[in-house]
Motif scaffolding. Sequence first.
Motif, PDB file in Angstrom:
ATOM      1  N   GLU A  11      21.588 -54.226  24.842  1.00 13.76           N
ATOM      2  CA  GLU A  11      20.321 -55.216  24.309  1.00 13.76           C
ATOM      3  C   GLU A  11      18.682 -54.361  25.046  1.00 13.76           C
ATOM      4  O   GLU A  11      17.549 -55.276  24.121  1.00 13.76           O
ATOM      5  N   TYR A  12      18.317 -54.278  25.917  1.00 13.94           N
ATOM      6  CA  TYR A  12      17.406 -53.812  26.777  1.00 13.94           C
ATOM      7  C   TYR A  12      16.959 -53.363  25.876  1.00 13.94           C
ATOM      8  O   TYR A  12      15.586 -52.915  25.614  1.00 13.94           O
ATOM      9  N   THR A  13      17.445 -51.981  25.298  1.00 15.71           N
ATOM     10  CA  THR A  13      16.987 -50.804  25.292  1.00 15.71           C
ATOM     11  C   THR A  13      16.700 -51.058  23.420  1.00 15.71           C
ATOM     12  O   THR A  13      15.959 -50.304  22.976  1.00 15.71           O
ATOM     13  N   HIS A  14      17.161 -51.867  23.003  1.00 19.47           N
ATOM     14  CA  HIS A  14      16.479 -52.719  21.289  1.00 19.47           C
ATOM     15  C   HIS A  14      16.113 -53.276  21.401  1.00 19.47           C
ATOM     16  O   HIS A  14      16.483 -53.979  19.923  1.00 19.47           O
ATOM     17  N   SER A  15      15.969 -53.585  22.776  1.00 20.66           N
ATOM     18  CA  SER A  15      15.082 -55.378  21.784  1.00 20.66           C
ATOM     19  C   SER A  15      13.843 -55.834  23.066  1.00 20.66           C
ATOM     20  O   SER A  15      13.086 -54.121  23.628  1.00 20.66           O
ATOM     21  N   GLN A  16      13.182 -56.789  23.177  1.00 21.68           N
ATOM     22  CA  GLN A  16      11.534 -57.113  23.643  1.00 21.68           C
ATOM     23  C   GLN A  16      12.140 -57.645  24.799  1.00 21.68           C
ATOM     24  O   GLN A  16      10.710 -57.933  25.246  1.00 21.68           O
ATOM     25  N   PHE A  22      16.211 -58.020  31.683  1.00 16.97           N
ATOM     26  CA  PHE A  22      16.905 -57.400  32.606  1.00 16.97           C
ATOM     27  C   PHE A  22      17.405 -57.327  33.611  1.00 16.97           C
ATOM     28  O   PHE A  22      19.201 -57.164  33.938  1.00 16.97           O
ATOM     29  N   MET A  23      17.137 -56.308  34.886  1.00 12.56           N
ATOM     30  CA  MET A  23      17.508 -56.968  36.302  1.00 12.56           C
ATOM     31  C   MET A  23      17.422 -57.862  37.065  1.00 12.56           C
ATOM     32  O   MET A  23      18.744 -58.238  37.421  1.00 12.56           O
ATOM     33  N   GLY A 134       8.028 -44.816  26.236  1.00 14.23           N
ATOM     34  CA  GLY A 134       8.414 -44.871  25.326  1.00 14.23           C
ATOM     35  C   GLY A 134       9.115 -45.727  24.300  1.00 14.23           C
ATOM     36  O   GLY A 134       8.668 -45.297  22.766  1.00 14.23           O
ATOM     37  N   ARG A 135       9.578 -46.426  24.353  1.00 17.23           N
ATOM     38  CA  ARG A 135      10.057 -47.333  23.927  1.00 17.23           C
ATOM     39  C   ARG A 135       9.004 -48.481  22.890  1.00 17.23           C
ATOM     40  O   ARG A 135       9.180 -49.045  22.221  1.00 17.23           O
ATOM     41  N   GLU A 136       7.880 -49.156  24.140  1.00 20.14           N
ATOM     42  CA  GLU A 136       7.329 -49.850  23.478  1.00 20.14           C
ATOM     43  C   GLU A 136       6.660 -48.955  22.395  1.00 20.14           C
ATOM     44  O   GLU A 136       5.816 -49.979  21.412  1.00 20.14           O
ATOM     45  N   LEU A 137       5.835 -47.705  23.231  1.00 27.56           N
ATOM     46  CA  LEU A 137       5.272 -47.041  22.229  1.00 27.56           C
ATOM     47  C   LEU A 137       5.996 -46.912  20.424  1.00 27.56           C
ATOM     48  O   LEU A 137       5.492 -47.475  19.306  1.00 27.56           O
ATOM     49  N   ILE A 138       6.937 -46.626  20.817  1.00 25.66           N
ATOM     50  CA  ILE A 138       7.970 -46.798  19.387  1.00 25.66           C
ATOM     51  C   ILE A 138       7.517 -48.210  18.464  1.00 25.66           C
ATOM     52  O   ILE A 138       7.368 -48.052  17.109  1.00 25.66           O
ATOM     53  N   GLY A 139       7.737 -49.361  18.788  1.00 25.73           N
ATOM     54  CA  GLY A 139       7.763 -50.254  17.968  1.00 25.73           C
ATOM     55  C   GLY A 139       6.170 -50.356  18.096  1.00 25.73           C
ATOM     56  O   GLY A 139       5.668 -51.330  16.899  1.00 25.73           O
ATOM     57  N   LYS A 140       5.239 -49.556  18.275  1.00 26.86           N
ATOM     58  CA  LYS A 140       3.171 -49.989  18.010  1.00 26.86           C
ATOM     59  C   LYS A 140       3.050 -48.833  16.335  1.00 26.86           C
ATOM     60  O   LYS A 140       2.297 -48.656  16.082  1.00 26.86           O
ATOM     61  N   LEU A 141       4.414 -48.078  15.977  1.00 23.31           N
ATOM     62  CA  LEU A 141       4.130 -47.023  15.278  1.00 23.31           C
ATOM     63  C   LEU A 141       4.169 -47.150  13.796  1.00 23.31           C
ATOM     64  O   LEU A 141       4.534 -48.602  13.199  1.00 23.31           O
ATOM     65  N   ASP A 142       3.288 -47.707  12.500  1.00 19.71           N
ATOM     66  CA  ASP A 142       3.205 -47.813  11.164  1.00 19.71           C
ATOM     67  C   ASP A 142       4.775 -47.693  10.720  1.00 19.71           C
ATOM     68  O   ASP A 142       4.568 -46.331  10.834  1.00 19.71           O
ATOM     69  N   PRO A 143       5.081 -48.684  10.299  1.00 22.50           N
ATOM     70  CA  PRO A 143       6.708 -48.172   9.994  1.00 22.50           C
ATOM     71  C   PRO A 143       6.122 -46.570   8.778  1.00 22.50           C
ATOM     72  O   PRO A 143       7.056 -46.266   8.538  1.00 22.50           O
ATOM     73  N   GLU A 144       5.390 -47.745   7.575  1.00 18.79           N
ATOM     74  CA  GLU A 144       5.112 -47.096   6.347  1.00 18.79           C
ATOM     75  C   GLU A 144       4.676 -45.185   7.248  1.00 18.79           C
ATOM     76  O   GLU A 144       5.274 -43.935   6.169  1.00 18.79           O
TER      77      GLU A 144
END
Length: 284
Positions: A11-16, A22-23, A134-144
């Motif tokens: 859940e931690y690695t795939h959510s906000q 988490f800790m 890296g996980r935060e940056l993935i969420g900032k990518l423009d999907p298209e």
Amino acid sequence: MDQKIITLYDEYTHSQLNRKDFMKRLAILAGSTALAMTILPMLENNYTAAAGFDSDEIEVENVTYTGVDGEMKAVLAKPKGKKNLGCVLVIHENRGLNPHIIDVTKRVAAEGFLALGVDALSPLGGTPADEDKGRELIGKLDPEKNLQNYLKGLEYLRTRKDGNGKVGCVGFCWGGGMSNKLAVNDPKLKAAVAYYGAQPNAVDVPKIKASILCHYGGLDERINAGIPAYEQALKENKIDYQIFVYEGVNHAFNNNTSPTRYNEAAAKLAWSRTIGLFKKQLAV
């Protein structure tokens, strides 16, 4: 390890869910903060502990190709001195092009293919060493734009003079979902392999021309919830597909740098099936 702890980490690695919360939750499940700190290294990826893949039979280089808004960085690996190779685009998890996925790219090359591991975070400066970042940056990518950057990666492989023009893809976690998206959006794709990746919308399945291979962990309830609708759509549209659920294993079972989730037996079996499909669909 208690499955509740592994599920919490997933859940931690795939959510906000932030690291502080988490800790806190991990400490509750573990029984104390001290025990949580002992457990944490067993949950997180450990690239130094896992043996990196190496082979004298392949050559590896850093390359770039033109993306939507600039150059896309990638690692390219291929057998030495070979041409007319089937090509495979390798798609990383939701933390960027890390050492594990670079290893996977090399392993694909060692099987006789030209393999390209693309860094989806190239538009944002590339994959950082900090996985949480890296996980935060993935969420900032423009999907298209991100989708187009991967489609351009497939086209880059088709133009390689050492390739044979036949291209497939394999993705893991976030990349597994992208592998399915590429199958929907590229009618020239020959094969798409998704490891524990999100399924495309059923209404888009008729667009698929590639052979589909999906690997899922039996304990991965979050991702597995989408299997029935996807499989029904694949059947109804007479798509060439195979779906395998590996009982008793977790999400990320292929990642040998994740000690609590890696399952050697399932990983080896899934890998043999993956390479088998590529040899069938991408060979001359």
